[in-house]
Design a protein around this motif. Structure first.
Motif, PDB file in Angstrom:
ATOM      1  N   LEU A  41       2.459 -45.800  13.207  1.00  0.00           N
ATOM      2  CA  LEU A  41       1.259 -44.951  13.166  1.00  0.00           C
ATOM      3  C   LEU A  41       0.000 -45.765  13.407  1.00  0.00           C
ATOM      4  O   LEU A  41      -0.908 -45.319  14.120  1.00  0.00           O
ATOM      5  CB  LEU A  41       1.174 -44.196  11.834  1.00  0.00           C
ATOM      6  CG  LEU A  41       1.822 -42.815  11.810  1.00  0.00           C
ATOM      7  CD1 LEU A  41       0.995 -41.770  12.488  1.00  0.00           C
ATOM      8  CD2 LEU A  41       3.239 -42.803  12.279  1.00  0.00           C
ATOM      9  N   LEU A  42      -0.066 -46.961  12.843  1.00  0.00           N
ATOM     10  CA  LEU A  42      -1.225 -47.818  13.075  1.00  0.00           C
ATOM     11  C   LEU A  42      -1.296 -48.217  14.547  1.00  0.00           C
ATOM     12  O   LEU A  42      -2.370 -48.149  15.162  1.00  0.00           O
ATOM     13  CB  LEU A  42      -1.167 -49.056  12.170  1.00  0.00           C
ATOM     14  CG  LEU A  42      -2.385 -49.949  12.184  1.00  0.00           C
ATOM     15  CD1 LEU A  42      -3.643 -49.197  11.757  1.00  0.00           C
ATOM     16  CD2 LEU A  42      -2.158 -51.164  11.284  1.00  0.00           C
ATOM     17  N   GLU A  43      -0.163 -48.603  15.139  1.00  0.00           N
ATOM     18  CA  GLU A  43      -0.127 -48.993  16.556  1.00  0.00           C
ATOM     19  C   GLU A  43      -0.506 -47.842  17.478  1.00  0.00           C
ATOM     20  O   GLU A  43      -1.237 -48.027  18.445  1.00  0.00           O
ATOM     21  CB  GLU A  43       1.283 -49.473  16.952  1.00  0.00           C
ATOM     22  CG  GLU A  43       1.691 -50.805  16.400  1.00  0.00           C
ATOM     23  CD  GLU A  43       3.151 -51.145  16.704  1.00  0.00           C
ATOM     24  OE1 GLU A  43       3.815 -50.391  17.472  1.00  0.00           O
ATOM     25  OE2 GLU A  43       3.650 -52.156  16.177  1.00  0.00           O
ATOM     26  N   GLU A  44       0.018 -46.661  17.204  1.00  0.00           N
ATOM     27  CA  GLU A  44      -0.138 -45.533  18.125  1.00  0.00           C
ATOM     28  C   GLU A  44      -1.404 -44.718  17.916  1.00  0.00           C
ATOM     29  O   GLU A  44      -1.901 -44.110  18.867  1.00  0.00           O
ATOM     30  CB  GLU A  44       1.084 -44.603  18.001  1.00  0.00           C
ATOM     31  CG  GLU A  44       2.367 -45.244  18.469  1.00  0.00           C
ATOM     32  CD  GLU A  44       3.573 -44.334  18.349  1.00  0.00           C
ATOM     33  OE1 GLU A  44       3.476 -43.251  17.709  1.00  0.00           O
ATOM     34  OE2 GLU A  44       4.629 -44.698  18.890  1.00  0.00           O
ATOM     35  N   THR A  45      -1.915 -44.675  16.673  1.00  0.00           N
ATOM     36  CA  THR A  45      -3.037 -43.774  16.374  1.00  0.00           C
ATOM     37  C   THR A  45      -4.248 -44.464  15.758  1.00  0.00           C
ATOM     38  O   THR A  45      -5.282 -43.826  15.614  1.00  0.00           O
ATOM     39  CB  THR A  45      -2.595 -42.653  15.413  1.00  0.00           C
ATOM     40  OG1 THR A  45      -2.335 -43.220  14.110  1.00  0.00           O
ATOM     41  CG2 THR A  45      -1.367 -41.922  15.930  1.00  0.00           C
ATOM     42  N   GLY A  46      -4.100 -45.721  15.345  1.00  0.00           N
ATOM     43  CA  GLY A  46      -5.190 -46.417  14.668  1.00  0.00           C
ATOM     44  C   GLY A  46      -5.351 -46.007  13.217  1.00  0.00           C
ATOM     45  O   GLY A  46      -6.310 -46.422  12.558  1.00  0.00           O
ATOM     46  N   LEU A  47      -4.431 -45.215  12.689  1.00  0.00           N
ATOM     47  CA  LEU A  47      -4.551 -44.697  11.327  1.00  0.00           C
ATOM     48  C   LEU A  47      -3.557 -45.357  10.378  1.00  0.00           C
ATOM     49  O   LEU A  47      -2.393 -45.579  10.734  1.00  0.00           O
ATOM     50  CB  LEU A  47      -4.313 -43.183  11.326  1.00  0.00           C
ATOM     51  CG  LEU A  47      -5.297 -42.363  12.153  1.00  0.00           C
ATOM     52  CD1 LEU A  47      -4.853 -40.907  12.215  1.00  0.00           C
ATOM     53  CD2 LEU A  47      -6.708 -42.492  11.602  1.00  0.00           C
ATOM     54  N   GLU A  48      -4.049 -45.666   9.180  1.00  0.00           N
ATOM     55  CA  GLU A  48      -3.169 -46.109   8.108  1.00  0.00           C
ATOM     56  C   GLU A  48      -2.740 -44.866   7.345  1.00  0.00           C
ATOM     57  O   GLU A  48      -3.568 -44.008   7.044  1.00  0.00           O
ATOM     58  CB  GLU A  48      -3.894 -47.086   7.188  1.00  0.00           C
ATOM     59  CG  GLU A  48      -4.200 -48.402   7.887  1.00  0.00           C
ATOM     60  CD  GLU A  48      -4.760 -49.440   6.938  1.00  0.00           C
ATOM     61  OE1 GLU A  48      -4.334 -49.473   5.769  1.00  0.00           O
ATOM     62  OE2 GLU A  48      -5.613 -50.211   7.385  1.00  0.00           O
ATOM     63  N   VAL A  49      -1.446 -44.784   7.064  1.00  0.00           N
ATOM     64  CA  VAL A  49      -0.927 -43.598   6.393  1.00  0.00           C
ATOM     65  C   VAL A  49      -0.202 -43.961   5.110  1.00  0.00           C
ATOM     66  O   VAL A  49       0.333 -45.070   4.974  1.00  0.00           O
ATOM     67  CB  VAL A  49       0.021 -42.787   7.308  1.00  0.00           C
ATOM     68  CG1 VAL A  49      -0.718 -42.243   8.524  1.00  0.00           C
ATOM     69  CG2 VAL A  49       1.238 -43.593   7.718  1.00  0.00           C
ATOM     70  N   ALA A  50      -0.194 -43.010   4.194  1.00  0.00           N
ATOM     71  CA  ALA A  50       0.641 -43.083   3.002  1.00  0.00           C
ATOM     72  C   ALA A  50       1.905 -42.305   3.337  1.00  0.00           C
ATOM     73  O   ALA A  50       1.838 -41.145   3.770  1.00  0.00           O
ATOM     74  CB  ALA A  50      -0.065 -42.456   1.812  1.00  0.00           C
ATOM     75  N   VAL A  51       3.041 -42.944   3.173  1.00  0.00           N
ATOM     76  CA  VAL A  51       4.313 -42.306   3.497  1.00  0.00           C
ATOM     77  C   VAL A  51       4.793 -41.527   2.286  1.00  0.00           C
ATOM     78  O   VAL A  51       4.867 -42.055   1.179  1.00  0.00           O
ATOM     79  CB  VAL A  51       5.365 -43.353   3.927  1.00  0.00           C
ATOM     80  CG1 VAL A  51       6.694 -42.694   4.231  1.00  0.00           C
ATOM     81  CG2 VAL A  51       4.861 -44.145   5.129  1.00  0.00           C
ATOM     82  N   GLY A  52       5.108 -40.253   2.517  1.00  0.00           N
ATOM     83  CA  GLY A  52       5.591 -39.375   1.459  1.00  0.00           C
ATOM     84  C   GLY A  52       7.100 -39.224   1.503  1.00  0.00           C
ATOM     85  O   GLY A  52       7.812 -40.072   2.050  1.00  0.00           O
TER      86      GLY A  52
END
Length: 172
Positions: A92-103
């Motif tokens: 997600l960081l590579e493709e969208t620039g966003l850091e995510v919390a994985v649920g």
């Protein structure tokens, strides 16, 4: 059909490969009688994120084959010794620039990838955006957000992605 169907020589010792029985295997396998290498046709693991924000699901447009130009759920192949949840964060960081919390895990779906028909084992997690600046990158040309009732399933690249989205919508 195996993705190794056209293989005729061992990648380790160059001897001829054989598809057939081995004493230590419960089924016929592609193997090298000279050096003992067994080539298993196991599925490749992937991990993807169903990111929902304000009732809208993030989809990414594929910038490369296979299915270039179609929508996809962001994610990708799991690297060796990488936990699938870490793969989701990395992709997600590579493709969208966003850091995510994985649920939680939404589901596991099988499929094939590419013209060679590589079997895949696809894990889908729910995720939420933590931070970052949204921008398409790597193998993504566009990021879109879709109302759950308006997702263009016929425009989603892979059957496993369509199944995961349908599962998410059913659970919502």
């Amino acid at each position: 059909m195996s993705r190794f169907a056209g293989w005729h020589h061992c990648p380790r010792c160059r001897a001829g490969l054989v598809f057939g029985p081995r004493d230590d295997e419960p089924r016929d396998v592609l193997h090298c009688p000279a050096c003992g290498l067994v080539i298993y046709d196991n599925p490749a693991p992937t991990a993807s994120a169903l990111v929902v924000r304000d009732g809208r699901l993030m989809l990414t447009r594929r910038a490369r084959p296979p299915y270039e130009g179609m929508w996809d759920v962001p994610g990708g192949f799991v690297e060796p010794l990488e936990h699938p949840e870490q793969a989701v964060r990395r992709e997600l960081l590579e493709e969208t620039g966003l850091e995510v919390a994985v649920g939680p895990l939404i589901g596991v779906f099988t499929d094939v990838y590419g013209k060679d028909g590589v079997a895949t084992f696809n894990l889908y997690y729910s995720a939420s955006v933590l931070s970052g600046e949204e921008r398409p990158a790597d193998d993504v040309s566009e990021i879109g957000w879709f109302e759950l009732v308006e997702i263009p399933l016929q425009e989603v690249a892979f059957a496993n992605g369509r199944e995961a989205i349908a599962t998410l919508v059913r659970k919502s």
